[in-house]
Design a protein around this motif. Structure first.
Motif, PDB file in Angstrom:
ATOM      1  N   HIS A  31      23.919   2.807  60.531  1.00 30.27           N
ATOM      2  CA  HIS A  31      23.293   3.935  59.840  1.00 30.27           C
ATOM      3  C   HIS A  31      21.821   3.661  59.520  1.00 30.27           C
ATOM      4  O   HIS A  31      21.509   2.707  58.811  1.00 30.27           O
ATOM      5  N   GLU A  58      22.045   5.161  64.267  1.00 28.24           N
ATOM      6  CA  GLU A  58      21.690   6.506  63.861  1.00 28.24           C
ATOM      7  C   GLU A  58      20.312   6.429  63.239  1.00 28.24           C
ATOM      8  O   GLU A  58      20.001   5.443  62.563  1.00 28.24           O
ATOM      9  N   ASP A  60      16.788   9.077  61.647  1.00 27.04           N
ATOM     10  CA  ASP A  60      16.376  10.405  61.177  1.00 27.04           C
ATOM     11  C   ASP A  60      14.997  10.755  61.732  1.00 27.04           C
ATOM     12  O   ASP A  60      14.098   9.908  61.736  1.00 27.04           O
ATOM     13  N   HIS A  73      13.596   9.092  56.798  1.00 23.71           N
ATOM     14  CA  HIS A  73      14.730   9.827  56.229  1.00 23.71           C
ATOM     15  C   HIS A  73      14.300  10.869  55.209  1.00 23.71           C
ATOM     16  O   HIS A  73      14.662  12.043  55.298  1.00 23.71           O
ATOM     17  N   GLU A 159      19.363  12.137  64.216  1.00 20.11           N
ATOM     18  CA  GLU A 159      19.562  13.211  63.234  1.00 20.11           C
ATOM     19  C   GLU A 159      18.263  13.975  63.028  1.00 20.11           C
ATOM     20  O   GLU A 159      17.245  13.390  62.631  1.00 20.11           O
ATOM     21  N   LYS A 161      16.185  16.259  60.859  1.00 18.08           N
ATOM     22  CA  LYS A 161      16.111  16.776  59.498  1.00 18.08           C
ATOM     23  C   LYS A 161      15.591  18.211  59.581  1.00 18.08           C
ATOM     24  O   LYS A 161      14.621  18.488  60.295  1.00 18.08           O
TER      25      LYS A 161
HETATM   26 CA    CA Z   1      20.729  10.289  58.763  1.00 16.66          CA
END
Ligand code: CA
Ligand code: G3P
Length: 296
Positions: A31, A58, A60, A73, A159, A161
């Motif tokens: 993560h 993973e 962001d 993030h 990911e 955002k």
């Molecule tokens: Ca994330």
């Protein structure tokens, strides 16, 4: 998060049947990189993930003021960089208000050494030499993160955002298209998953790049989740640990949807979910724990 659920039924379960199926053991996904032992969302965190035996990581993605895609993030730069020190008059230090050139001057590693958020410096799991090397770590751009992932053989969960429940803005539309273009250019379609709490971004992804897997991030699983996910042509649903149940895993998998559960750190929960055949991947801050459980 699951807007216009009734509309999902009106739209029907259109789209290709995504690949699903029972899994022997889930993917071990670090993560934000292996953020228990390295500063999150940095290339150092990706290297740590690979060194600890994770299958993937993973991270962001956000957009800068000049439209570049960077790994951060939070909406602001203050928690994970020294933006406040270098740019004292730029409160509230939003990523979207800084150019890439400005962001590249920031130190994204020293905070981790200073705060030791997981106690891994104190425990000695992170050596003094490794900690020293984190100082001066830069905020990566998307392309660097993808290139390093390819080099390290890491699978990637990107990911995006966004702004859940808001109509798709030109900026977010561009983000989806640019991320998809970068993935395609690097030939990484078969080793990425693009996810977002902003489900309109995933709907757009599947419209412009149907071959790139997309996942709906969620903290709730309403009864209509399967129909909704199919209407958006999502390939996966990524529930929080709190939202996930084996019953839901079964339902999603039966519908051909993959299931990535986040963020699973507790050893007992990792052990339980590692043995759950409905879970495609586990997103964890502690890939070293999951590796020990999986025995690989
Ligand atoms: Ca994330
Ligand atoms: O992708 C799972 C997880 O990363 C979503 O939450 O806040 O850690 O980005 P967050």
């Amino acid at each position: 998060m699951w807007p216009l659920l009734g509309l999902a039924f009106l739209l029907g379960g259109a789209g290709e049947e995504p690949k699903g199926g029972a899994v022997a053991t889930p993917l071990n996904i670090a993560h934000r990189g292996a953020r228990s032992v390295a500063p999150e969302n940095t290339l150092a965190a990706a290297r740590a993930a690979a060194a600890l035996g994770a299958d993937g990581w993973e991270f962001d993605v956000r957009r800068t003021a000049d439209g570049e895609l960077v790994l951060v993030h939070d909406e602001t730069l203050t928690r994970t960089t020294n933006a406040r020190d270098l740019f004292p008059d730029r409160s509230p230090w939003r990523v979207a208000e800084f150019t890439l050139a400005e962001i590249r001057t920031l130190d994204a590693g020293s905070w981790f050494v200073r705060e030791d958020p997981y106690g891994t410096l104190r425990s000695g799991e992170v050596s003094a030499a490794a900690a020293r090397a984190f100082r001066g770590e830069r905020v990566p751009i998307l392309r660097e993160a993808l290139l390093l992932s390819r080099e390290l053989g890491l699978w990637v969960n990107i990911e995006l955002k966004g702004a859940p429940l808001a109509p798709l803005s030109p900026d977010r539309r561009a983000t989806v298209e640019e991320v998809a273009a970068a993935v395609r250019e690097l030939g990484m379609e078969d080793r990425v998953l693009i996810s977002s709490f902003d489900h309109e971004m995933i709907r757009h992804l599947k419209a412009v790049a149907p071959g790139i897997p997309g996942a709906l991030l969620t903290t709730v699983l309403p009864p209509s989740a399967v129909d909704y996910a199919r209407a958006l042509r999502a390939d996966a649903v990524n529930p929080s640990l709190e939202a996930y149940t084996p019953e839901w895993g079964h339902r999603l998998q039966e519908a051909g949807l993959r299931v990535y559960v986040w963020t699973v750190d507790d050893p007992a929960a990792l052990g339980k979910l590692a043995a759950d055949p409905h879970v495609t991947g586990l997103i964890t801050d502690w890939p070293q724990r999951l590796r020990a459980i999986l025995g690989r």
